[in-house]
Enzyme design. Sequence first.
Site, PDB file in Angstrom:
ATOM      1  N   ASP A 128      39.182  12.038  25.625  1.00 42.78           N
ATOM      2  CA  ASP A 128      39.949  10.900  26.140  1.00 42.78           C
ATOM      3  C   ASP A 128      39.074   9.825  26.446  1.00 42.78           C
ATOM      4  O   ASP A 128      39.280   8.445  26.149  1.00 42.78           O
ATOM      5  CB  ASP A 128      41.085  11.353  27.092  1.00 42.78           C
ATOM      6  CG  ASP A 128      40.291  11.749  28.304  1.00 42.78           C
ATOM      7  OD1 ASP A 128      39.050  12.182  28.148  1.00 42.78           O
ATOM      8  OD2 ASP A 128      40.663  11.620  29.649  1.00 42.78           O
ATOM      9  N   ARG A 160      34.386   9.092  33.393  1.00 44.43           N
ATOM     10  CA  ARG A 160      35.045   9.282  34.527  1.00 44.43           C
ATOM     11  C   ARG A 160      35.166  11.126  34.707  1.00 44.43           C
ATOM     12  O   ARG A 160      34.548  11.625  33.757  1.00 44.43           O
ATOM     13  CB  ARG A 160      36.408   8.771  34.931  1.00 44.43           C
ATOM     14  CG  ARG A 160      37.386   9.360  34.104  1.00 44.43           C
ATOM     15  CD  ARG A 160      38.808   8.771  34.285  1.00 44.43           C
ATOM     16  NE  ARG A 160      39.776   9.156  33.461  1.00 44.43           N
ATOM     17  CZ  ARG A 160      40.695   8.525  32.961  1.00 44.43           C
ATOM     18  NH1 ARG A 160      40.883   7.091  33.121  1.00 44.43           N
ATOM     19  NH2 ARG A 160      41.754   8.840  32.159  1.00 44.43           N
ATOM     20  N   ASP A 161      35.264  11.501  35.683  1.00 42.94           N
ATOM     21  CA  ASP A 161      35.499  12.972  36.000  1.00 42.94           C
ATOM     22  C   ASP A 161      36.521  13.376  35.102  1.00 42.94           C
ATOM     23  O   ASP A 161      37.236  14.211  35.379  1.00 42.94           O
ATOM     24  CB  ASP A 161      35.631  13.254  37.532  1.00 42.94           C
ATOM     25  CG  ASP A 161      37.232  12.553  38.188  1.00 42.94           C
ATOM     26  OD1 ASP A 161      37.735  11.893  37.305  1.00 42.94           O
ATOM     27  OD2 ASP A 161      37.297  12.782  39.069  1.00 42.94           O
ATOM     28  N   GLU A 162      36.347  13.192  33.644  1.00 42.75           N
ATOM     29  CA  GLU A 162      37.543  13.818  32.713  1.00 42.75           C
ATOM     30  C   GLU A 162      37.087  14.152  31.638  1.00 42.75           C
ATOM     31  O   GLU A 162      36.637  15.498  31.496  1.00 42.75           O
ATOM     32  CB  GLU A 162      38.622  12.713  32.539  1.00 42.75           C
ATOM     33  CG  GLU A 162      39.697  13.438  31.905  1.00 42.75           C
ATOM     34  CD  GLU A 162      41.168  12.587  32.306  1.00 42.75           C
ATOM     35  OE1 GLU A 162      41.145  11.724  33.283  1.00 42.75           O
ATOM     36  OE2 GLU A 162      42.246  13.225  32.056  1.00 42.75           O
ATOM     37  N   ASP A 198      45.505  12.006  22.557  1.00 45.83           N
ATOM     38  CA  ASP A 198      44.705  10.812  22.028  1.00 45.83           C
ATOM     39  C   ASP A 198      44.132  11.187  20.813  1.00 45.83           C
ATOM     40  O   ASP A 198      44.002  10.162  19.814  1.00 45.83           O
ATOM     41  CB  ASP A 198      43.698  10.802  22.987  1.00 45.83           C
ATOM     42  CG  ASP A 198      44.243  10.771  24.677  1.00 45.83           C
ATOM     43  OD1 ASP A 198      45.004  11.393  24.925  1.00 45.83           O
ATOM     44  OD2 ASP A 198      43.339   9.811  25.245  1.00 45.83           O
ATOM     45  N   TRP A 207      51.601  15.459  22.189  1.00 44.20           N
ATOM     46  CA  TRP A 207      50.104  16.206  22.525  1.00 44.20           C
ATOM     47  C   TRP A 207      49.907  17.469  21.830  1.00 44.20           C
ATOM     48  O   TRP A 207      49.108  17.774  20.644  1.00 44.20           O
ATOM     49  CB  TRP A 207      50.109  16.320  24.013  1.00 44.20           C
ATOM     50  CG  TRP A 207      49.516  15.047  24.701  1.00 44.20           C
ATOM     51  CD1 TRP A 207      48.195  14.919  25.285  1.00 44.20           C
ATOM     52  CD2 TRP A 207      50.297  13.798  24.621  1.00 44.20           C
ATOM     53  NE1 TRP A 207      48.087  13.576  25.705  1.00 44.20           N
ATOM     54  CE2 TRP A 207      49.266  12.959  25.539  1.00 44.20           C
ATOM     55  CE3 TRP A 207      51.393  13.320  24.559  1.00 44.20           C
ATOM     56  CZ2 TRP A 207      49.430  11.552  25.939  1.00 44.20           C
ATOM     57  CZ3 TRP A 207      51.708  11.984  24.928  1.00 44.20           C
ATOM     58  CH2 TRP A 207      50.648  11.165  25.453  1.00 44.20           C
ATOM     59  N   GLU A 248      41.747   2.115  27.636  1.00 40.46           N
ATOM     60  CA  GLU A 248      42.960   3.012  28.093  1.00 40.46           C
ATOM     61  C   GLU A 248      44.074   2.194  28.013  1.00 40.46           C
ATOM     62  O   GLU A 248      45.216   2.723  27.495  1.00 40.46           O
ATOM     63  CB  GLU A 248      42.494   3.561  29.207  1.00 40.46           C
ATOM     64  CG  GLU A 248      43.605   4.742  29.698  1.00 40.46           C
ATOM     65  CD  GLU A 248      43.256   5.598  30.797  1.00 40.46           C
ATOM     66  OE1 GLU A 248      42.079   4.902  31.345  1.00 40.46           O
ATOM     67  OE2 GLU A 248      43.508   6.883  30.863  1.00 40.46           O
ATOM     68  N   HIS A 258      38.478   4.307  25.466  1.00 33.08           N
ATOM     69  CA  HIS A 258      39.271   5.188  25.344  1.00 33.08           C
ATOM     70  C   HIS A 258      40.001   5.017  23.944  1.00 33.08           C
ATOM     71  O   HIS A 258      40.758   4.071  23.617  1.00 33.08           O
ATOM     72  CB  HIS A 258      40.605   5.140  26.401  1.00 33.08           C
ATOM     73  CG  HIS A 258      40.926   6.280  27.104  1.00 33.08           C
ATOM     74  ND1 HIS A 258      40.347   6.631  28.132  1.00 33.08           N
ATOM     75  CD2 HIS A 258      42.272   6.952  27.158  1.00 33.08           C
ATOM     76  CE1 HIS A 258      41.080   7.744  28.757  1.00 33.08           C
ATOM     77  NE2 HIS A 258      42.118   7.939  27.993  1.00 33.08           N
TER      78      HIS A 258
END
Length: 891
Positions: free
Chosen positions: A484, A488-490, A497, A550, A762, A783
């Site tokens: 995605d 960041r912490d992802e 996506d 998704w 994003e 994103h």
Amino acid sequence: MVTLLQKSILLGLLLVIHLTTYALKLSVHDLKVEHLKSPLAIETPAPRFSWKLVSDEKNTLQSGYEIRVGQNRSSLLAGKDLVWNANVSGDQSVLVEYAGSPLQSKQIYYWQVRVKDNHGNRSAWSAPASFRMGIQANEWSAKWIKVAGKDSSARSPLFRKEFSLRKKVKSALVYATAKGLYEASLNGERVSDAYFAPGWTSYRHHLQYQVYDVTASVKSGANVLGVCLGDGWYKGRIGFAGQRNFYGDTRALLLQLEVEYTDGTKETIVTDESWTYAYGPILASDIYDGEIYDARMEIEGWNNIGFKQNDTWKAVETLDKGSEKLVAMSGPPVKKHERFKAIKIFKTPVGETVVDFGQNLVGWVMLKAQGPAGTKITLSHAEVLTKEGNFYTANLRSAKAQVSYVLKNGPEQFFEPHFTFQGFRYVRVEGFPGQLTPDDLTAVALYSDMETTGKFITSNSLINQLQHNIQWGQKGNFLDVPTDCPQRDERLGWTGDAQAFANTAAFNMDVMAFFTKWLKDLKADQLSDGRIPFVIPHVLGPNDAASAGWADVSTIIPWDMYVAYGDRRILETQYDSMKKWVDYISSVAKDDLWNSGFHFGDWLFYRPNDDNDGRAAVTDKYLIAQTFYAHSTQLLINAAQVLGKVDDATRYSALLEKIKAAFIKEYMTPSGRLVSSTQTAYVLALQFDMLPETLRQACADRLVANIRDYGTHLTTGFLGTPYLCHVLSRFGHDQVAYDLLMQESYPSWLYPVKMGATTIWERWDGIKPDGSFQTPDMNSYNHYAYGAIGDWMYRTIGGINSRADAPGYKSMVIAPRPGGKLTSATTELETAYGTVKTSWIMENAILKLHVTIPPNTRASIVLPDKTEEIGSGSYYFECPLLGNKHRSKER
Ligand code: BGC
């Protein structure tokens, strides 16, 4: 008098000249096996071969080919000792399946091909290419090794093994993998220019091994293998809940070096109890948080010959094999790509030293520095500056995204991280000794090594910047898995996506091998009841699965890849998974309605702050779910038809009718209005053919009215956006699609471009018109999802369209549809057959179009006033631009 001898010499000469002309007219190049150039680890017993034809004649089709495969290059060239030799008529030049005697594991094979065409030309044999078969599970004699005791240190262990080779080496291959990440070296040199090995897969199911040909680096006599391990996705922080050790708490290494001597004897060096380890200069490394490196802890020469181990080097421990299956790496490795020098080094209003690289990229900074031992330099990463011009990291959430280096004594030192990557345009530098200059830093982009296949340039510089941003969104988020976001912490393989962006991705780069690898994880992580997790690899909660739009990635991407690359095997491999997903929906549907469960909905749709009269474009989540239920079912039917599964095609076609009938009953009024009067509702209903034919045009017109009602702005989120302009074009509203594309105010694709974006954001308003930011909780500036407009740009502006009934651009539709005040556009796509190119200019309302399509393909050229069928070659067309026509639905 000409003698008989002279006559035959003359004839012979003529024949040679004749054959040479033939050979010049037709040749073969770009040989690939399983979509890859000279792969080193083929797993399938029936690999597929592809080649491209070059011809200087128009309308060239391959009429036959001869292919030969052998273990030895010179015997191959002499046509001897072949394991496969086939002479086949027909035009297949892409993904021809091996049908010779069984291929042996670890063996290298050479192959070449020659072709003839419909004009009677014959090519010469192509230059030989090679491929190597992978290693079988029972051929691993290496043992897993680890540090002694619990693997509790944050530091990166270094593993080493010295060994000696006594004879002349014919070949030397390293097979390696790790739990965690590894960097392997031989005699002090990295064994490859790839990073982040072994890549991220669903580790509990399978773990990839890599193969490196080190024949040129081994020496006779002493050699040293050295390997450094990092936490990576395996043991480091993963997911936004702060979890660590998701796959296991112990980093481990498995490596086997197989040497073959010129006398035919063999030797194998493996990881086992004889290896030693010590801790090196990497004090901590984590994908989200960054790396800490203390040069004073370097162990000079540790991975090279002549090094004397002291007693800090300890014996390793071995580890039992886990349940994971070792599989050959099948996707492209992550490599270094573009490099950027600082365009500006400046002091921010709060006094920090910040470097601007001019591009939001994913990778790291290479740093040069010199200073007193113990000096600590810290680089922090950020995508944007605040409106005041200060360094901004709140949107990285808990990711520290910081790399620190501690200097040792001595001359200028060079640093770069090993087991972390960051998404950034700006870097804050703290603790740099002396004056920082642009020469001290270079940012380097790292991403999966996919061939660039698409080019797209128009007369409008904002659109060109948009295309640039889409490509950089792809580069930054195709680092081994489709993520995605990269900062960041992802940084997770969010399925929604990926499905939104897959078609665009397949224009920009060759993503076939990349997605094939990821789809294996999708299949492996699919839950037993058929649900597809939100992210792949699945690292969220056990029930984080099955959201509409998704989970449908499980049907959408296999189908998209089939159409773009003509690879039928992706449908064969994924078919059960596709079917299980559709069956899951059916199992929870009531009266054919999928109206239960959690769904993300049209994520990040337009929503004004102060929404008193209800302008937020909220689309009913179950309405959306029903359209994706239909879409997935349709794609399953398509796949069943391709694979000849007649019963399934019939059964699911009947189901599809019921799904659509239930949709109409539940969500549509008799006059064709939908319960959610949003762009996304209209778009999905039209794109997936949910409505009776008679009501579709009126519905499309209502969509246009809605767009106009918002001042010619889109209001769609992740699910509606990819199809919005396609639907408009299909129903004769190209001009509205162009109006949306050219819209410069929020919400629109060009708004971020006008705000200085260098990647896709994003949110439509990641930076608001007043320069303030959206909520830091979820505001990525890299994103790719909204970059899905790229598919429409290639297909409508460039006019390059694949056809599902002749996939992989074997046959295509070329239909550029100028608009939006564009005066020119040049679009290129490197397909499996070669380059497709369209280039048009508009002059006095006349469309002047150049088209090139590669040998062994055909195209329908659809122009405003006529349609022409062409074979390969370059063509020129001119025609007046008439009003909009409807476009057929190609996919
Ligand atoms: C991600 C998305 C993802 C979404 C699910 C976010 O945190 O960044 O892109 O699709 O969650 O709605």
